[in-house]
Write a protein that holds these residues in place. Sequence first.
Motif, PDB file in Angstrom:
ATOM      1  N   ARG A  48       0.809  -1.214   0.000  1.00  0.00           N
ATOM      2  CA  ARG A  48       0.000   0.000   0.000  1.00  0.00           C
ATOM      3  C   ARG A  48       0.846   1.271   0.000  1.00  0.00           C
ATOM      4  O   ARG A  48       0.350   2.333  -0.356  1.00  0.00           O
ATOM      5  N   MET A  89      -4.737  -0.281  -8.127  1.00  0.00           N
ATOM      6  CA  MET A  89      -4.719  -1.290  -7.065  1.00  0.00           C
ATOM      7  C   MET A  89      -5.970  -2.149  -7.122  1.00  0.00           C
ATOM      8  O   MET A  89      -7.070  -1.654  -7.349  1.00  0.00           O
ATOM      9  N   PHE A  91      -8.020  -4.977  -4.716  1.00  0.00           N
ATOM     10  CA  PHE A  91      -8.033  -5.296  -3.301  1.00  0.00           C
ATOM     11  C   PHE A  91      -8.349  -6.756  -3.050  1.00  0.00           C
ATOM     12  O   PHE A  91      -8.747  -7.501  -3.945  1.00  0.00           O
ATOM     13  N   ARG A  93     -10.754  -8.128  -1.215  1.00  0.00           N
ATOM     14  CA  ARG A  93     -12.148  -8.501  -1.448  1.00  0.00           C
ATOM     15  C   ARG A  93     -12.674  -7.694  -2.607  1.00  0.00           C
ATOM     16  O   ARG A  93     -12.443  -6.495  -2.677  1.00  0.00           O
ATOM     17  N   ASN A  95     -14.622  -5.252  -4.647  1.00  0.00           N
ATOM     18  CA  ASN A  95     -15.421  -4.136  -4.141  1.00  0.00           C
ATOM     19  C   ASN A  95     -15.949  -3.259  -5.269  1.00  0.00           C
ATOM     20  O   ASN A  95     -15.599  -2.091  -5.366  1.00  0.00           O
ATOM     21  N   PRO A  96     -16.808  -3.833  -6.132  1.00  0.00           N
ATOM     22  CA  PRO A  96     -17.423  -2.967  -7.144  1.00  0.00           C
ATOM     23  C   PRO A  96     -18.334  -1.954  -6.459  1.00  0.00           C
ATOM     24  O   PRO A  96     -18.841  -2.215  -5.366  1.00  0.00           O
ATOM     25  N   PHE A  97     -18.530  -0.785  -7.098  1.00  0.00           N
ATOM     26  CA  PHE A  97     -19.398   0.227  -6.502  1.00  0.00           C
ATOM     27  C   PHE A  97     -20.844  -0.233  -6.594  1.00  0.00           C
ATOM     28  O   PHE A  97     -21.350  -0.486  -7.693  1.00  0.00           O
ATOM     29  N   PRO A  98     -21.529  -0.355  -5.457  1.00  0.00           N
ATOM     30  CA  PRO A  98     -22.867  -0.967  -5.478  1.00  0.00           C
ATOM     31  C   PRO A  98     -23.910  -0.114  -6.184  1.00  0.00           C
ATOM     32  O   PRO A  98     -24.938  -0.619  -6.609  1.00  0.00           O
ATOM     33  N   SER A 148     -22.902  -5.654  -8.506  1.00  0.00           N
ATOM     34  CA  SER A 148     -22.961  -6.515  -7.326  1.00  0.00           C
ATOM     35  C   SER A 148     -23.696  -7.820  -7.617  1.00  0.00           C
ATOM     36  O   SER A 148     -23.700  -8.712  -6.787  1.00  0.00           O
ATOM     37  N   GLY A 149     -24.335  -7.923  -8.807  1.00  0.00           N
ATOM     38  CA  GLY A 149     -25.027  -9.163  -9.133  1.00  0.00           C
ATOM     39  C   GLY A 149     -24.112 -10.239  -9.697  1.00  0.00           C
ATOM     40  O   GLY A 149     -24.551 -11.359  -9.916  1.00  0.00           O
ATOM     41  N   ARG A 162     -11.812  -2.330 -14.069  1.00  0.00           N
ATOM     42  CA  ARG A 162     -11.945  -0.947 -13.622  1.00  0.00           C
ATOM     43  C   ARG A 162     -10.566  -0.312 -13.443  1.00  0.00           C
ATOM     44  O   ARG A 162     -10.349   0.858 -13.771  1.00  0.00           O
ATOM     45  N   THR A 163      -9.636  -1.130 -12.923  1.00  0.00           N
ATOM     46  CA  THR A 163      -8.287  -0.616 -12.694  1.00  0.00           C
ATOM     47  C   THR A 163      -7.553  -0.370 -14.001  1.00  0.00           C
ATOM     48  O   THR A 163      -6.905   0.663 -14.171  1.00  0.00           O
TER      49      THR A 163
END
Lengths: 259, 383
Positions: A48, A89, A91, A93, A95-98, A148-149, A162-163
């Motif tokens: 990090r 980066m 991560f 877990r 973590n897509p934006f809900p 999130s689906g 996304r990155t």
Amino acid sequence: MSKRIDVKDLNVYYTNFLAVEDVNIEIEAKSVTAFIGPSGCGKSTFLRTLNRMHEVIPGGRVEGEVLLDGDNLYESGVDPVTVRSQIGMVFQRPNPFPTMSIKDNVLAGVKLNNKKISRSDADALVEKSLRGANLWNEVKDRLDKPGSGLSGGQQQRLCIARTIAVKPQVILMDEPCSALDPISTLAIEDLINELKNEFTVVIVTHNMQQAARVSDKTAFFNIAGTGKPGKLIEYAETATIFSNPGVKATEDYVSGRFG
Amino acid sequence: MNTLTTNKLPKNPRQQPGRPPVARKRNALSKGHLPRWALPGIAVGSLILGAAGSTLGGFSVVTFAIYTAIIFVVASSTITTLVEGARRGKNALATHLVYAAFLLALIPLASVLYTVLEKGLPGINTHFLFHSMNGITGATDNASVEDGTPVLGGAYHAVIGTLLITLWSSLISVPVGMLTAIYLVEYGKNGPLARGITFFVDVMTGIPSIVAGLFATALFAVLMGPTARMGIVAAVALSVLMIPTVVRSTEEMLKIVPNELREAAYALGVRKWRTIAKVVIPTAISGIASGVTLAIARVIGETAPILVTAGLANNINVNVFGNWMATLPTFIYYQILTPTSPTNVDPSIQRAWAAALLLIVMVMVLNLGARLIASLFAPKKGR
């Protein structure tokens, strides 16, 4: 489109607690470097610091230099936002934006920064990034559905898409497969091999087989005991680390004698 | 043979003539079980016993309900303990106590709704909804009572006043409250300033509403002279009451947005304020919206601070920056306390109940609106 990273005499702190001590490492451009080591030895913390995400945690600070193609990330006047747009980066877990659809998730780096992008460019970027993350065929018919689906492995590949959509020089991955099943893990490992052609990839992993499979060079971190700082013990070609390590502790770790 | 599988054998061994009849063995894991009719049976029994008990000392609905509830709770838990064991008995006791508490809490709500509907509905008509009290005097009320004509005069001015004052107090307190909460969660980081703000917000939560009203009056008296009474003063008074609620609810909502989302945005090279505006707040917006609605519902029924800040008016006033203004609570208060016609109070009381019904409907519409907003903004699920 990738840059090398050189770390010189880096100490990482949480407030006054020295978490990682005196790291020197050179990470080649367009290579995969794996960080291995027992839990709590500071590999994630160190990772990090490579894109200034460490200071997001209250009390997080560093001493020393991290050079991205010779430019020090920690020089005063450097905007961490610029650093993070060059060093992406992924991560532990997914973590897509809900609140966003799959498409918007891929475009998040562009849209959240209010950059203007034409519709056709956006569509092209979404397809290119999702193809780059080996996800296009699975989601091309439901780009407007929420991210999130998706399944965990698909979500993680969405995060990778996304990155890479912001076209970074370096991609850092913090145990990207630890929450995934073996098949999704395999998909991501294949992906890492492809990403190497365009990006510099640094990956933290608990899985030594994974390090052996995907990385060109491997760094072994270790900790002397609770409350002591983590240290970089050995950094060499992956084959060397796993077959003929130079340090006893490395050999013990990779052969499963501790950790 | 495994004792667990025995109860899977055919229930009637005669259906398989080739096998000798097997005696059905009791599952070693099962315990005694009350038959399905047991609980309704106990309920009917306690109803009868409760009725009998309450008749002893002169029948009344209250003692009947209390006796029935006590007898049912005691009987059902005792019988369950005897048949199904101590753990099931405790479970039955706790379950029935919870139900009893729920019914107890429901009584005032149902009673209020019933009374307001019963007394308020006759007064609701288009004349009441779209006319003010302008020109309605005691003589008007006396005439309508004596002639048996419909009651004249309505709450239009009060509805307008309630809506405008609440709108303006929301306009003041929602931005202030939300920005305070954003500072506390995203920037304050539990520093001395953040802790101080949290403390004073807590103190503000406990301010009596009349004190808020006096504060607003005093503030505008200093600014504009001692007779400054108008809608905006009331809006300021109400926002003193609203701000702590908005801060608290927004803070809680922002706190439960996972840090991973913030980090994900930072890692994409997104600035902090953009991350807050485009990731954190959209994720929490449904909770924030319902928190704001609850805050509005809390202040919309305030009477005392309105009386000392906006006064009372009988005519329609749509300008919050000038002249006195009526709201539904002050309208109700004055209709009950000082009826328009002191000799014939019925028209005033009818108007008061109708206004009370209107107020309840407005709060309910607000709550439904908040739910709608919440479901519209909620993070989307599904594939």
